[in-house]
Design a protein around this motif. Sequence first.
Motif, short mmCIF file in Angstrom:
data_model
loop_
_atom_site.label_atom_id
_atom_site.label_comp_id
_atom_site.label_asym_id
_atom_site.label_seq_id
_atom_site.Cartn_x
_atom_site.Cartn_y
_atom_site.Cartn_z
N THR A 11 0.83 -1.20 0.00
CA THR A 11 0.00 0.00 0.00
C THR A 11 0.87 1.25 0.00
N LEU A 12 0.40 2.28 -0.71
CA LEU A 12 1.05 3.57 -0.55
C LEU A 12 0.76 4.03 0.87
N PRO A 13 1.72 4.63 1.57
CA PRO A 13 2.91 5.29 1.05
C PRO A 13 4.17 4.46 1.12
N GLY A 14 4.13 3.18 0.87
CA GLY A 14 5.31 2.33 0.97
C GLY A 14 6.26 2.43 -0.20
N TRP A 15 5.94 3.27 -1.18
CA TRP A 15 6.82 3.41 -2.35
C TRP A 15 7.20 4.87 -2.54
N ALA A 16 8.37 5.06 -3.12
CA ALA A 16 8.81 6.40 -3.51
C ALA A 16 8.54 6.58 -5.00
N TYR A 247 6.55 8.37 9.04
CA TYR A 247 5.87 7.22 8.45
C TYR A 247 4.37 7.22 8.78
N VAL A 248 4.03 7.38 10.05
CA VAL A 248 2.61 7.27 10.42
C VAL A 248 1.81 8.45 9.89
N ARG A 249 2.43 9.62 9.77
CA ARG A 249 1.71 10.75 9.17
C ARG A 249 1.41 10.46 7.70
N ALA A 250 2.36 9.83 7.01
CA ALA A 250 2.12 9.48 5.61
C ALA A 250 1.08 8.36 5.49
N ALA A 251 1.12 7.40 6.41
CA ALA A 251 0.22 6.25 6.33
C ALA A 251 -1.18 6.55 6.81
N TYR A 252 -1.30 7.34 7.88
CA TYR A 252 -2.60 7.53 8.52
C TYR A 252 -3.07 8.98 8.61
N GLY A 253 -2.18 9.92 8.30
CA GLY A 253 -2.54 11.32 8.44
C GLY A 253 -2.68 11.75 9.89
N GLU A 257 2.15 10.51 18.25
CA GLU A 257 1.60 10.52 19.60
C GLU A 257 0.20 9.92 19.66
N VAL A 258 -0.53 9.98 18.56
CA VAL A 258 -1.87 9.39 18.51
C VAL A 258 -1.79 7.91 18.13
N VAL A 259 -1.04 7.61 17.07
CA VAL A 259 -1.01 6.25 16.55
C VAL A 259 -0.40 5.28 17.55
N GLU A 260 0.62 5.74 18.31
CA GLU A 260 1.28 4.82 19.23
C GLU A 260 0.42 4.47 20.44
N THR A 261 -0.70 5.14 20.63
CA THR A 261 -1.65 4.72 21.65
C THR A 261 -2.55 3.60 21.18
N ILE A 262 -2.49 3.31 19.88
CA ILE A 262 -3.38 2.31 19.27
C ILE A 262 -2.63 1.05 18.89
N GLN A 263 -1.42 1.22 18.34
CA GLN A 263 -0.69 0.07 17.84
C GLN A 263 0.78 0.12 18.23
N LEU A 264 1.42 -1.04 18.13
CA LEU A 264 2.81 -1.19 18.54
C LEU A 264 3.75 -0.70 17.44
N VAL A 287 4.73 -10.76 13.24
CA VAL A 287 4.45 -10.24 11.90
C VAL A 287 4.90 -8.79 11.91
N ILE A 288 5.98 -8.50 11.17
CA ILE A 288 6.65 -7.20 11.24
C ILE A 288 6.39 -6.39 9.97
N ARG A 289 5.87 -5.18 10.18
CA ARG A 289 5.78 -4.20 9.10
C ARG A 289 6.94 -3.24 9.25
N ILE A 290 7.73 -3.05 8.21
CA ILE A 290 8.85 -2.12 8.24
C ILE A 290 8.33 -0.72 7.91
N ALA A 291 8.59 0.23 8.79
CA ALA A 291 8.05 1.58 8.67
C ALA A 291 8.94 2.43 7.78
N ALA A 292 9.07 2.03 6.50
CA ALA A 292 9.91 2.74 5.54
C ALA A 292 9.05 3.15 4.35
N LEU A 293 9.46 4.23 3.66
CA LEU A 293 8.62 4.83 2.64
C LEU A 293 9.12 4.62 1.22
#
Length: 309
Positions: A11-16, A247-253, A257-264, A287-293
């Motif tokens: 899924t985007l934003p996983g690509w440049a 990464y999380v701003r690109a993935a979730y907008g 500080e918000v996303v880390e209260t929901i997921q690891l 199951v590891i997702r690499i947080a790279a763009l």
Amino acid sequence: MTKLGYVLPTTLPGWAEGDDPRALLDLAVEAERLGVDSLWVGDTLLRPVVEPLTTLAGVAAVTSTIGLGAATLLPAFRRPVQAAHALASLDRLSGGRLTIAVGAGFPNRSEREYAISEVPWERRFARLDDTVALWRRLWAGETAFVGGVEVPPVLPPSRPGGPPIWLGGASPSALARVARHYDGWLPYPPQPGTYARGLATIAAAAPAVHAPGAPAAGALAAGRAVTPALFASVLIGDGGRAALDVYVRAAYGMPLEVVETIQLLIAGSPEHIREVLGRYDGVEHLVIRIAALDLPTQRDQLALLRRGI
């Protein structure tokens, strides 16, 4: 030994800019070469994505031993009988390497996906369980009806009864449903204590699950064992929280500080990442997702991940 899974960046934003999505197949081959145990794909209608079942079919053709999975597949986006056909076909074409983690979506986010799939948001959990039960009946060759019409036989999967089906989520209702209906549990809680309590709750209702430090118990009455798994987003290196925030701003907008209260989410040295993951007792499959763009960074991080985790 804990198994290691890698989430392909479908899924985007996983690509440049300029990344070729066909390189996902090269990443899959590299993961198998490195000895990673499983490859996973996500599922969403909220941003551009290489369709997960199509991706797994392509990966099945270029690999031979690595496990394949969806984390998580949202069955509401697909007609149940057609999905049963597709998943059974994937299991056959991969030689029985498929695992499916399913979910029902996220409040305040997935309602739009349900609307464009023309599926009611209400009763989504019951509908998910009913869909999984239908898949299993069809895969077992049992008689099943949809809308009062008997469903013709589907292609039998590679394994009797079909591929294992895991459930995401850590709510009390999700934990109860894992114990009753599913073959594995794939949450992403930001706190180890939440995971420990969830695993203990499942273990109390499903004897095949064992709490941390306890010996493995016998099989469930239905003949299933429940696999305790964990989903985590990881970035190895010096970028730390700043890189995760990008990464999380690109993935979730949303900010970190918000996303880390929901997921690891974990960033830092391999030693730090190992230490954090080690707090989650009882995990049998990471199951590891690499947080790279971008895809080249995904490849570099994958090699570091395999050496360091």
